[in-house]
Design a protein around this motif. Structure first.
Motif, short mmCIF file in Angstrom:
data_model
loop_
_atom_site.label_atom_id
_atom_site.label_comp_id
_atom_site.label_asym_id
_atom_site.label_seq_id
_atom_site.Cartn_x
_atom_site.Cartn_y
_atom_site.Cartn_z
N ASP A 320 27.39 -6.12 33.39
CA ASP A 320 26.89 -7.30 32.70
C ASP A 320 26.77 -7.11 31.19
O ASP A 320 25.67 -7.18 30.62
CB ASP A 320 25.53 -7.69 33.29
CG ASP A 320 25.13 -9.12 32.93
OD1 ASP A 320 25.88 -9.78 32.18
OD2 ASP A 320 24.07 -9.55 33.40
N THR A 322 27.39 -9.09 28.87
CA THR A 322 26.87 -10.28 28.20
C THR A 322 25.35 -10.23 28.10
O THR A 322 24.77 -10.55 27.05
CB THR A 322 27.29 -11.55 28.96
OG1 THR A 322 28.72 -11.59 29.04
CG2 THR A 322 26.81 -12.80 28.25
N THR A 323 24.68 -9.81 29.17
CA THR A 323 23.22 -9.68 29.13
C THR A 323 22.80 -8.60 28.14
O THR A 323 21.82 -8.76 27.40
CB THR A 323 22.68 -9.35 30.53
OG1 THR A 323 22.84 -10.50 31.37
CG2 THR A 323 21.20 -8.98 30.48
N ALA A 325 24.44 -7.73 25.46
CA ALA A 325 24.65 -8.30 24.12
C ALA A 325 23.53 -9.27 23.75
O ALA A 325 23.06 -9.29 22.60
CB ALA A 325 26.00 -9.00 24.06
N ASN A 326 23.08 -10.06 24.72
CA ASN A 326 21.98 -11.00 24.44
C ASN A 326 20.69 -10.26 24.07
O ASN A 326 19.92 -10.72 23.22
CB ASN A 326 21.74 -11.90 25.66
CG ASN A 326 22.84 -12.92 25.86
OD1 ASN A 326 23.53 -13.30 24.90
ND2 ASN A 326 23.03 -13.38 27.08
N HIS A 342 27.41 -14.27 18.81
CA HIS A 342 26.44 -13.18 18.86
C HIS A 342 26.23 -12.61 17.47
O HIS A 342 26.98 -12.90 16.53
CB HIS A 342 26.93 -12.06 19.79
CG HIS A 342 26.97 -12.43 21.23
ND1 HIS A 342 25.87 -12.35 22.05
CD2 HIS A 342 27.98 -12.92 22.00
CE1 HIS A 342 26.20 -12.75 23.27
NE2 HIS A 342 27.48 -13.10 23.27
N ASP A 376 30.39 -15.04 32.94
CA ASP A 376 30.75 -14.33 31.72
C ASP A 376 31.89 -15.01 30.97
O ASP A 376 32.02 -14.85 29.75
CB ASP A 376 31.18 -12.89 32.05
CG ASP A 376 30.03 -12.06 32.58
OD1 ASP A 376 28.88 -12.33 32.21
OD2 ASP A 376 30.28 -11.13 33.39
N ASP A 379 31.30 -16.87 27.77
CA ASP A 379 30.87 -16.14 26.59
C ASP A 379 32.10 -15.69 25.80
O ASP A 379 32.93 -14.92 26.30
CB ASP A 379 30.04 -14.92 26.99
CG ASP A 379 29.40 -14.23 25.80
OD1 ASP A 379 30.13 -13.50 25.09
OD2 ASP A 379 28.19 -14.41 25.56
N GLN A 380 32.21 -16.17 24.57
CA GLN A 380 33.39 -15.89 23.76
C GLN A 380 33.58 -14.41 23.49
O GLN A 380 34.70 -13.90 23.49
CB GLN A 380 33.29 -16.65 22.43
CG GLN A 380 34.53 -16.56 21.56
CD GLN A 380 34.39 -17.34 20.27
OE1 GLN A 380 33.41 -18.02 20.06
NE2 GLN A 380 35.39 -17.23 19.41
N MET A 381 32.47 -13.70 23.26
CA MET A 381 32.57 -12.27 23.00
C MET A 381 33.13 -11.52 24.20
O MET A 381 34.01 -10.67 24.07
CB MET A 381 31.20 -11.69 22.64
CG MET A 381 31.22 -10.22 22.34
SD MET A 381 30.00 -9.18 23.17
CE MET A 381 29.71 -9.84 24.74
N TYR A 382 32.62 -11.85 25.39
CA TYR A 382 33.09 -11.18 26.60
C TYR A 382 34.59 -11.43 26.80
O TYR A 382 35.36 -10.50 27.08
CB TYR A 382 32.31 -11.68 27.82
CG TYR A 382 32.78 -11.06 29.11
CD1 TYR A 382 32.27 -9.84 29.55
CD2 TYR A 382 33.74 -11.69 29.90
CE1 TYR A 382 32.71 -9.27 30.74
CE2 TYR A 382 34.20 -11.13 31.08
CZ TYR A 382 33.68 -9.91 31.50
OH TYR A 382 34.13 -9.35 32.66
N TYR A 387 37.29 -8.94 28.44
CA TYR A 387 38.20 -9.49 29.45
C TYR A 387 39.67 -9.34 29.05
O TYR A 387 40.51 -8.90 29.84
CB TYR A 387 37.87 -10.96 29.69
CG TYR A 387 38.72 -11.65 30.73
CD1 TYR A 387 38.44 -11.49 32.08
CD2 TYR A 387 39.81 -12.43 30.36
CE1 TYR A 387 39.22 -12.11 33.05
CE2 TYR A 387 40.60 -13.05 31.30
CZ TYR A 387 40.30 -12.89 32.65
OH TYR A 387 41.09 -13.50 33.60
#
Length: 395
Positions: A320, A322-323, A325-326, A342, A376, A379-382, A387
């Protein structure tokens, strides 16, 4: 006899007393830097007690910090750990004392201020309440290391003269004992260093030399190119418990060190995660403070880079991202989320983990496995940083 301070603060609240304890533990250079941020215009002229009074008066009054004024002359050098000290004060008080963006806040890691009370020989000599501990070695001072025990989040003191083979960013396991009446622990016995038995441990220096991935390993009936990046078809590693256990067994058989970092860990999942078979697991608890997630990620990065300098083969499992990064976004909440939704610190940290995946000469390699969840993909970063640079694999 200790010299009595020239100040006296009366009727301090427990929060204010905790702030004072932290501030009194700082060295003179840290105090000067802190006093300047809290409004002192001549930090090199005043004495130690004067710095403490300036900072405490500001904390007691509840005033906000003003930006550090620019002035001619020699540029001001910010101490590497000043942001960590400010973060600790912010955590204690609930007030944001961290440096603002217009003060050129750094997106690099700022180690938190870790303080220990003195060793009390009458307590230490009894070797009371021994506990098993493990963690990544961090710098404290010229004579001391420390690490955050990955099992309970508490800091453990390590004397540098315990063993000259102990180096910054090593992974260490052992037994710690109580060293004073403040409940603080010191490492007493070492059991392993960098996943090797301590008794037979040998320092290695065999750094990666860049090479194209070429070695493969059969995982779930498919040939995986070691030194590459892969997406696992699951949002949580525990959802593929048996598959992950089998994967770790295969990695161990091929002398590959497996390291996982898992956020949002609930208490009831702790034992199950420990039984997945990783050589090392960074578990970020659900109620962990955001700054701790950032510290864990940087400890992971520094540790893997250290293993690569020794020529070890590594597999990283990042659940995860994304979590994660948050959480870093919140730790740097005063920075704008101008990079793929982000903060720059969050994106830079995730990318640094992704870039750990690489191959070296003599069949050295570090392989990255990241979870894939449908959410995920929003989320643009992911999408951009994880990815699109990874391959999917079905377990």
């Amino acid at each position: 006899m200790a010299k009595k301070p020239a100040y006296e603060f009366k009727n301090l609240t427990p929060i204010q007393q905790n702030c004072l304890t932290l501030i009194e533990s700082l060295g003179i250079y840290e105090l000067r830097a802190l006093a300047r941020i809290f409004g002192d215009n001549s930090p090199t002229v005043l004495k130690r007690d004067d710095h403490i009074v300036i900072v405490m008066n500001k904390i007691i009054s509840g005033e906000d910090l003003k930006p550090i004024p620019l002035r001619q002359g020699r540029p001001y050098k910010e101490l590497s750990n000043i942001e960590g000290i400010l973060a600790e004060l912010s955590q204690i008080t609930g007030k944001d004392y961290t440096l603002k963006t217009n003060q050129q806040r750094s997106a690099t890691f700022q180690q938190k201020a870790v303080t220990f009370r003195q060793i009390e020989q009458d307590v230490y000599s009894q070797k009371l309440y021994p506990i098993e501990v493990r963690g990544v070695i961090c710098e404290k001072s010229e004579k001391d290391f420390f690490f955050t025990n990955l099992d309970n989040g508490k800091s453990v003191l390590v004397k540098k003269d315990l063993d000259p083979r102990i180096k910054l960013h090593d992974y260490i396991t052992g037994t710690a004992v109580l060293m004073n009446n403040n409940g603080e622990y010191i490492l007493e016995e070492i059991k392993s260093l960098n996943y090797q038995n301590y008794a037979s441990y040998k320092e290695l220096s065999n750094p990666y030399t860049d090479a194209l991935p070429s070695q493969t390993l059969e995982i779930a009936g498919k040939n995986v190119l070691l030194g590459s990046r892969y997406l696992l078809n699951t949002g949580k590693l525990l959802e593929k418990e048996n598959e992950i256990k089998n994967l770790n067994k295969t990695l161990r058989e091929n002398k590959i060190v497996s390291i996982a970092i898992i956020p949002n860990v609930m208490y009831e999942d702790t034992i199950s995660i420990q039984n997945l078979g990783f050589n090392n697991t960074f578990m970020l608890k659900y109620d962990e403070r955001p700054f701790a997630a950032y510290e864990a990620m940087l400890n992971l990065i520094n540790h893997v880079e250290s293993l690569q300098k020794q020529g070890l083969k590594v597999a990283i499992f990042m659940e995860d991202p994304t979590t994660i990064a948050n959480s870093i976004d919140f730790a740097f909440k005063n920075n704008t989320k101008a990079l793929m939704g982000h903060t720059e610190a969050a994106v830079d940290t995730i990318k640094r983990v992704v870039l750990l995946a690489k191959a070296g000469d003599e069949n050295k390699h570090t392989t990255l496995f990241t979870t894939l969840d449908a959410a995920d993909m929003f989320d643009q970063m992911y999408v951009s940083s994880v990815y699109k640079v990874s391959k999917k694999i079905e377990l």
